[in-house]
Design a protein around this motif. Structure first.
Motif, PDB file in Angstrom:
ATOM      1  N   SER A   1       0.849  -1.186   0.000  1.00  0.00           N
ATOM      2  CA  SER A   1       0.000   0.000   0.000  1.00  0.00           C
ATOM      3  C   SER A   1       0.885   1.236   0.000  1.00  0.00           C
ATOM      4  N   VAL A   2       0.284   2.356  -0.356  1.00  0.00           N
ATOM      5  CA  VAL A   2       1.034   3.614  -0.371  1.00  0.00           C
ATOM      6  C   VAL A   2       1.558   3.936   1.023  1.00  0.00           C
ATOM      7  N   GLN A   3       0.727   3.701   2.045  1.00  0.00           N
ATOM      8  CA  GLN A   3       1.133   4.006   3.409  1.00  0.00           C
ATOM      9  C   GLN A   3       2.308   3.145   3.847  1.00  0.00           C
ATOM     10  N   ALA A   4       2.236   1.839   3.544  1.00  0.00           N
ATOM     11  CA  ALA A   4       3.308   0.925   3.953  1.00  0.00           C
ATOM     12  C   ALA A   4       4.627   1.288   3.288  1.00  0.00           C
TER      13      ALA A   4
ATOM     14  N   THR B   1       5.463   4.232   1.823  1.00  0.00           N
ATOM     15  CA  THR B   1       5.909   5.576   2.192  1.00  0.00           C
ATOM     16  C   THR B   1       6.553   5.594   3.568  1.00  0.00           C
ATOM     17  N   LEU B   2       5.881   4.983   4.547  1.00  0.00           N
ATOM     18  CA  LEU B   2       6.443   4.943   5.895  1.00  0.00           C
ATOM     19  C   LEU B   2       7.741   4.136   5.927  1.00  0.00           C
TER      20      LEU B   2
ATOM     21  N   LEU C   1       4.032   2.826  13.033  1.00  0.00           N
ATOM     22  CA  LEU C   1       2.847   3.394  12.383  1.00  0.00           C
ATOM     23  C   LEU C   1       2.422   2.632  11.127  1.00  0.00           C
ATOM     24  N   THR C   2       3.229   1.673  10.674  1.00  0.00           N
ATOM     25  CA  THR C   2       2.912   0.952   9.438  1.00  0.00           C
ATOM     26  C   THR C   2       1.673   0.074   9.622  1.00  0.00           C
ATOM     27  N   PRO C   3       0.913  -0.170   8.554  1.00  0.00           N
ATOM     28  CA  PRO C   3      -0.300  -0.987   8.664  1.00  0.00           C
ATOM     29  C   PRO C   3       0.000  -2.395   9.174  1.00  0.00           C
TER      30      PRO C   3
ATOM     31  N   SER D   1       0.702  -5.182   6.568  1.00  0.00           N
ATOM     32  CA  SER D   1       1.735  -4.935   5.551  1.00  0.00           C
ATOM     33  C   SER D   1       2.896  -5.917   5.607  1.00  0.00           C
TER      34      SER D   1
ATOM     35  N   PRO E   1       7.078  -2.745   4.645  1.00  0.00           N
ATOM     36  CA  PRO E   1       7.772  -1.504   5.049  1.00  0.00           C
ATOM     37  C   PRO E   1       9.278  -1.694   5.190  1.00  0.00           C
TER      38      PRO E   1
END
Length: 308
Positions: A57-60, A62-63, A166-168, A171, A175
């Protein structure tokens, strides 16, 4: 209890990674060791991905990438401050700061512990200082520059833990893969830039020599060994260190998802214990009484945290 076990094991593996990385850095540059370690750790994580799974995911990503940047900067500052010294003061200072930053973030975020838990965290922080403290009568007081870099390195290590936390949860190791990719890219790019600058300086020096030797018979430049020869002395040790470091990252990530950031931050800061134990076993280095007390306090703190 499971998260405490993961955190303590991860700290010991971190210490082992530092041990092999430190020996490798005596044979090749610290930058090369860091770059090789990042690449070898990335290979391990890619092999683990089919087994552990993980949602991209974008969040995983990016973080993970942000944690890679903070990690690369932290390592650079850590090596730089330890090179200035004295290590006996700067090493435990870095470890304590690396624990205090995420510990504070965890408390502000709402992590709450019973009184026994806070007592255990206090003992653990004291253990970090005692384990990392190696008395040296010849050691000088650290300069303001060295202290600043030590605090910066510790803070960035703490930022790494906060960002990874903070990663999902779904994920997996994604990360960490992003982390290692960014870390390796930054390190190899830095090495490439430094090599290019060194090459330019060499060419300018050679040109100056030719000008000075004008009218004389041209000389043939001495042959230089292949580029791989500059990497080979510590290559295997750097690979071992990088693989262990990636393994510790996985253990810490699992611990963060199973427990509190505050507890994991303090347990992770016990990483000097792994280095000291390996040095005592493999290099026959003596564990000082102060370090022995620190190791006992670390085990006591871990046991107390496991009970809450």
């Amino acid at each position: 209890m499971f998260s405490v076990l993961l955190g303590l094991t991860g700290a010991l593996v971190y210490g082992a990674a530092d041990f092999f990385g430190g020996i490798a850095a005596k044979r090749i540059s610290a930058l090369k060791v860091t770059a090789i370690g990042a690449a070898s750790g990335l290979v391990l994580l890619l092999l683990l991905l089919p087994l552990t799974g993980g949602t991209w995911s974008v969040q995983a990503v990016t973080l993970g990438a942000l944690s890679g940047i903070s990690g690369a900067l932290a390592i650079s500052l850590l090596y730089a401050c330890l090179a200035i010294g004295p290590m006996s003061i700067l090493s435990p200072l870095t470890a304590v700061i690396s624990a205090m930053v995420p510990l504070t973030a965890g408390v502000l975020r709402g992590d709450r512990l019973p009184p026994l838990g806070y007592l255990a965290l206090g003992l653990a922080l004291l253990a970090v200082v005692l384990v990392g403290f190696v008395p040296d009568r010849k050691a000088v007081r650290p300069s303001a520059k060295a202290l600043g870099m030590a605090v910066g390195a510790g803070a960035l290590i703490g930022v790494f833990l906060i960002v990874i936390d903070l990663t999902p949860s779904d994920s997996g190791v994604v990360p960490l893969i992003a982390n290692r990719t960014v870390n390796a890219t930054l390190m190899f790019a830095t090495i490439g830039v430094l090599a290019l600058l060194a090459s330019r300086r060499t060419r300018r020096a050679d040109a100056a020599v030719r000008v000075d030797a004008a009218g004389q018979s041209p000389t043939t430049p001495a042959s230089t060994p292949g580029r791989l020869a500059h990497w080979s002395p510590g290559l295997r040790l750097a690979i071992v260190g990088g693989t262990l470091d990636a393994t510790a990252n996985v253990l810490i990530l699992l611990g963060l998802r199973a427990g509190d950031l505050s507890i994991m931050a303090v347990l992770t800061a016990m990483y000097p214990a792994g280095t000291i134990i390996l040095a005592a076993v493999l290099l026959k280095e003596r564990i000082t009484p102060t370090q022995g007390i620190g190791l006992v306090l670390a085990l006591a703190a871990a046991a107390m945290l496991a009970l809450i």
